[in-house]
Design an enzyme around this catalytic site. Sequence first.
Site, short mmCIF file in Angstrom:
data_model
loop_
_atom_site.label_atom_id
_atom_site.label_comp_id
_atom_site.label_asym_id
_atom_site.label_seq_id
_atom_site.Cartn_x
_atom_site.Cartn_y
_atom_site.Cartn_z
N TRP A 191 0.73 -1.08 -0.04
CA TRP A 191 -0.13 0.05 -0.06
C TRP A 191 0.66 1.30 -0.06
CZ3 TRP A 191 -3.94 -1.48 -1.96
CH2 TRP A 191 -4.40 -2.65 -1.66
N ASP A 240 -1.20 6.28 6.93
CA ASP A 240 -2.55 5.34 6.42
C ASP A 240 -2.68 4.53 7.59
OD1 ASP A 240 -4.13 3.41 5.27
OD2 ASP A 240 -2.94 2.91 3.56
N LYS A 247 -12.39 -2.00 7.70
CA LYS A 247 -11.77 -3.03 8.48
C LYS A 247 -12.02 -2.81 10.21
CE LYS A 247 -7.78 -2.55 5.55
NZ LYS A 247 -7.86 -3.90 4.73
#
Length: 351
Positions: free
Chosen positions: A98, A165, A189
């Site tokens: 990511w 992030d 999540k």
Amino acid sequence: MLNFYSGPSKLAPAVSKELQENLSDDTRHPFLEISHRSKDVVGLFTEAEQLFRSLFNVPDAFDILFTHGGATLQFSAIPMNLCFHNQGNVGVINSGRWSALALIEIEKWCQGEAIASSQPNHFNELPPTPRLEQDYDYIHICTNNTIHGTQFHTIPRFNCPLVADMSSEIGSRPIDWSLYNIVFAGFQKNLGSAGGGIVIVRREAIIKQKNVPSLMNYNNLIAKQSMWNTPPVFAVYSCLLTLRWMQASGGITHFEQERMIKSNMLYTTLEDCHHFSLPIKSDHRSHHNVVFEANEETIEEQFLQAALQADILGLQGHRSRGGLRASIYNAHTQDEVEQLCQFIRDFDQKV
């Protein structure tokens, strides 16, 4: 059924129940079907913003935005809001897929470079904190790597602000807001259902530029209370319900304790197994995404098949990495993790 998918993942039962009830024919405020300009939806967004600010102790210097596109859209939007086009300079700590994807998007807008990377070690550990040789507008970091199962248990400090992030760990430990210009996350999540995201941005860090697309311009979103266009109303509703549940459960302190207990249970079980191994450096292991490997490919196949027969879902590793993975977020209970541990112990003894 036990759900250990990495995201979208398990919702707290109380949240899931309320979402289902909101879809029934006799509900007064069906959030899938009413205008985002209605007082009910405006009130929903206001409560979600206020509750997030309270739970996470967000300082007044930050604005809280509810956005489209999960976290990935922000890989593009963040440099557009924090850096001048073709002039900005961003450092990226490349600790997994990511952060690598974020770097690709950053380089479409301004200068970007990986200032540290653990790719040579197949992302099985975190890169060492580098000494900066130049100034950066910000340093991008992914604090927990969902795919590779690593986590920064101590956030590195630099002489410039961080952009973090936190998609797969947000809500599991306190945030030191002094370190950041932006913290962002997808909902799916720890904050609710897929389709939305949250951006907490330091107001003074935003650069006013005319060439930023309207829907990605943070000043536009701030001015319209996250409603520049029709927002992901139902996803934000799931976030609000999750925040209410988190508050009722004891807040961030409770979930910080829970993550330690649950991850220790699972790692201890796997360390005692004969047919599984843990490839991630021990002090870099994630508390949320437990990556492990079978010693033989045939054992992995047998394990996944046995898990399906036992109604245990989501244990296959990410397609880019392979192997096995169990994701344990705030909504997972200690009892559910213990059931998984017992399944692993039983399988390991039978093989």
